[in-house]
Design an enzyme around this catalytic site. Structure first.
Site, PDB file in Angstrom:
ATOM      1  N   ALA A  48      68.292  89.534 -70.008  1.00  0.00           N
ATOM      2  CA  ALA A  48      67.970  89.719 -68.582  1.00  0.00           C
ATOM      3  C   ALA A  48      69.238  89.496 -67.786  1.00  0.00           C
ATOM      4  O   ALA A  48      69.993  88.558 -68.049  1.00  0.00           O
ATOM      5  CB  ALA A  48      66.896  88.740 -68.145  1.00  0.00           C
ATOM      6  N   TRP A  61      73.586  88.337 -74.892  1.00  0.00           N
ATOM      7  CA  TRP A  61      74.715  89.257 -75.108  1.00  0.00           C
ATOM      8  C   TRP A  61      75.196  89.814 -73.765  1.00  0.00           C
ATOM      9  O   TRP A  61      76.369  89.718 -73.412  1.00  0.00           O
ATOM     10  CB  TRP A  61      74.296  90.376 -76.061  1.00  0.00           C
ATOM     11  CG  TRP A  61      75.357  91.432 -76.322  1.00  0.00           C
ATOM     12  CD1 TRP A  61      76.674  91.378 -75.978  1.00  0.00           C
ATOM     13  CD2 TRP A  61      75.178  92.680 -76.997  1.00  0.00           C
ATOM     14  NE1 TRP A  61      77.326  92.528 -76.402  1.00  0.00           N
ATOM     15  CE2 TRP A  61      76.429  93.337 -77.030  1.00  0.00           C
ATOM     16  CE3 TRP A  61      74.079  93.306 -77.594  1.00  0.00           C
ATOM     17  CZ2 TRP A  61      76.606  94.593 -77.625  1.00  0.00           C
ATOM     18  CZ3 TRP A  61      74.263  94.550 -78.187  1.00  0.00           C
ATOM     19  CH2 TRP A  61      75.512  95.182 -78.205  1.00  0.00           C
ATOM     20  N   ARG A  72      76.176 101.819 -74.698  1.00  0.00           N
ATOM     21  CA  ARG A  72      74.995 102.657 -74.906  1.00  0.00           C
ATOM     22  C   ARG A  72      75.302 104.156 -74.817  1.00  0.00           C
ATOM     23  O   ARG A  72      74.572 104.973 -75.387  1.00  0.00           O
ATOM     24  CB  ARG A  72      73.911 102.289 -73.887  1.00  0.00           C
ATOM     25  CG  ARG A  72      73.332 100.906 -74.134  1.00  0.00           C
ATOM     26  CD  ARG A  72      72.330 100.513 -73.077  1.00  0.00           C
ATOM     27  NE  ARG A  72      72.952 100.272 -71.783  1.00  0.00           N
ATOM     28  CZ  ARG A  72      72.289  99.869 -70.710  1.00  0.00           C
ATOM     29  NH1 ARG A  72      70.980  99.675 -70.778  1.00  0.00           N
ATOM     30  NH2 ARG A  72      72.925  99.651 -69.570  1.00  0.00           N
ATOM     31  N   LYS A  78      62.386 103.506 -67.754  1.00  0.00           N
ATOM     32  CA  LYS A  78      63.160 103.740 -66.524  1.00  0.00           C
ATOM     33  C   LYS A  78      64.344 104.684 -66.732  1.00  0.00           C
ATOM     34  O   LYS A  78      65.019 105.057 -65.788  1.00  0.00           O
ATOM     35  CB  LYS A  78      63.656 102.396 -65.969  1.00  0.00           C
ATOM     36  CG  LYS A  78      62.509 101.515 -65.473  1.00  0.00           C
ATOM     37  CD  LYS A  78      62.990 100.131 -65.099  1.00  0.00           C
ATOM     38  CE  LYS A  78      61.807  99.254 -64.694  1.00  0.00           C
ATOM     39  NZ  LYS A  78      62.175  97.846 -64.554  1.00  0.00           N
ATOM     40  N   GLN A  82      64.310  89.841 -63.719  1.00  0.00           N
ATOM     41  CA  GLN A  82      64.101  90.435 -65.047  1.00  0.00           C
ATOM     42  C   GLN A  82      63.621  89.373 -66.043  1.00  0.00           C
ATOM     43  O   GLN A  82      62.734  89.627 -66.857  1.00  0.00           O
ATOM     44  CB  GLN A  82      65.401  91.066 -65.565  1.00  0.00           C
ATOM     45  CG  GLN A  82      65.772  92.365 -64.880  1.00  0.00           C
ATOM     46  CD  GLN A  82      67.081  92.949 -65.404  1.00  0.00           C
ATOM     47  OE1 GLN A  82      67.697  92.416 -66.329  1.00  0.00           O
ATOM     48  NE2 GLN A  82      67.523  94.048 -64.808  1.00  0.00           N
ATOM     49  N   TYR A 101      80.429  87.554 -77.612  1.00  0.00           N
ATOM     50  CA  TYR A 101      79.870  88.092 -76.366  1.00  0.00           C
ATOM     51  C   TYR A 101      80.723  87.646 -75.180  1.00  0.00           C
ATOM     52  O   TYR A 101      80.567  86.555 -74.655  1.00  0.00           O
ATOM     53  CB  TYR A 101      78.431  87.615 -76.146  1.00  0.00           C
ATOM     54  CG  TYR A 101      77.441  87.984 -77.225  1.00  0.00           C
ATOM     55  CD1 TYR A 101      77.663  89.056 -78.087  1.00  0.00           C
ATOM     56  CD2 TYR A 101      76.268  87.253 -77.383  1.00  0.00           C
ATOM     57  CE1 TYR A 101      76.749  89.387 -79.074  1.00  0.00           C
ATOM     58  CE2 TYR A 101      75.338  87.579 -78.369  1.00  0.00           C
ATOM     59  CZ  TYR A 101      75.587  88.642 -79.215  1.00  0.00           C
ATOM     60  OH  TYR A 101      74.671  88.954 -80.183  1.00  0.00           O
TER      61      TYR A 101
END
Length: 331
Positions: free
Chosen positions: A295, A21, A242, A229, A300, A57
């Protein structure tokens, strides 16, 4: 890496699957194309042979990048999972939501899974991915405007043509899965599941265990929250979805971090990051076949793949669950 069968099919997938995504940039505040391709290649080199993407996406961008990343890999050595039923180029179906594309232009997203639309979507996805078949084809979200039987009949036709191997659903509830099963044999359901979002334990997981369906858990890291984090006052870039989610309220970040502090000694003991511990917990959870993990770069992707090396005993899982049951998020 560990590999698991999807449902009762012959299709094996990597227990940690690359979620693409963010690779499309859309709703994640953009991306770096080359870094995304390198992330997928690094994941593959470490045994993550399965990639999950979708046309929506980045409005085709994620699929195109997946196509570039798998170029040169023998087709039977990689499993491509993609979706259908979210259109940004038509007003048919059920209105989903307003968004913006990667260039900041307004975008209206519709949930539409009519037969002809799916056939077209499949052709478009195959072109972008640079392949002649899709391993698992999943309806992205339920479409209230189209009978489920009509949608699944289109997938049967694509299977007969050899363009789709297995049929899956995404974001379906138990009743919708049961209705789909009257027409087609489903391999899996892709649903959100994480340490802080476990509502599917009530119904979807028991149903899937009983009926031998796989669950592909998306957002197992809760979009970065469970890495440890994030800090209260977290700032997200423009276009990052988010910012409006309850998980990222300052109080919830505080509470989640307090929980993560309790399980961090266990991660340290295993020379693992918190993220790796979370991924391993997810794929150890009863009923969960796959954890979909994104990632943005090779580093990552490497960290994610190495989560498979973490081993958890029953007692350790019980310890994590005990701490988790004490965590209460605010709405």
């Amino acid at each position: 890496m560990e590999y698991r069968k999807l449902g009762e099919t012959d299709l094996s997938v990597s227990a940690i699957t690359f979620g693409a995504w963010a690779a499309g940039g859309w709703m994640w505040g953009g991306n770096d194309d080359q870094a995304a391709i390198e992330a997928m290649k690094a994941a593959y080199d470490l045994g993550i042979t399965t990639i999950d993407t979708a046309p929506i996406y980045g409005q085709g961008k994620s699929e195109e990048l997946v196509g570039q990343a798998i170029k040169g890999i023998p087709r039977d050595k990689v499993q491509i999972l993609t979706k259908y039923g979210m259109r940004w180029d038509t007003t048919q179906g059920t209105f989903g939501f307003k968004s913006k594309d990667n260039d900041g232009h307004d975008l209206d997203v519709y949930k539409f899974a009519g037969k002809d639309s799916i056939i077209k979507e499949c052709e478009d996805s195959l072109k972008r991915l640079g392949t002649d078949y899709i391993d698992l084809y999943q309806i992205h979200w339920p479409d209230a405007s189209t009978p489920i039987a009509e949608t699944m009949e289109a997938i049967i036709r694509l299977q007969e043509q050899g363009k789709v191997r297995e049929a899956g659903v995404s974001n379906y509830n138990v009743q919708q899965m049961q209705e789909a099963e009257q027409t087609i044999k489903l391999a899996s359901n892709q649903v959100p599941f994480s340490m802080v979002k476990r509502d599917i334990e009530q119904d979807v997981i028991p149903y899937c265990i009983e009926n031998h369906k796989s669950i592909l858990a998306y957002s197992p890291m809760e979009r970065g929250l469970l890495t440890g984090k994030m800090k209260p006052g977290q700032q997200f870039g423009e276009g990052d979805h988010r910012a409006g989610l309850k998980f990222f309220k300052d109080e919830n970040i505080r509470r989640t971090n307090a929980f993560l502090e309790k399980i961090k000694p266990l991660a340290d003991e295993k020379n693992a990051t918190l993220g790796q511990l979370v991924i391993r917990w997810t794929i150890e959870h009863p009923g969960i076949t796959v954890a979909l993990v994104g990632a943005r770069n090779a580093e990552q992707a490497t960290q994610n793949a190495k989560a498979i090396e973490v081993k958890l005993s029953t007692d350790e899982i019980d310890f994590i669950n005990k701490q988790l049951n004490e965590l209460q998020l605010v709405d």
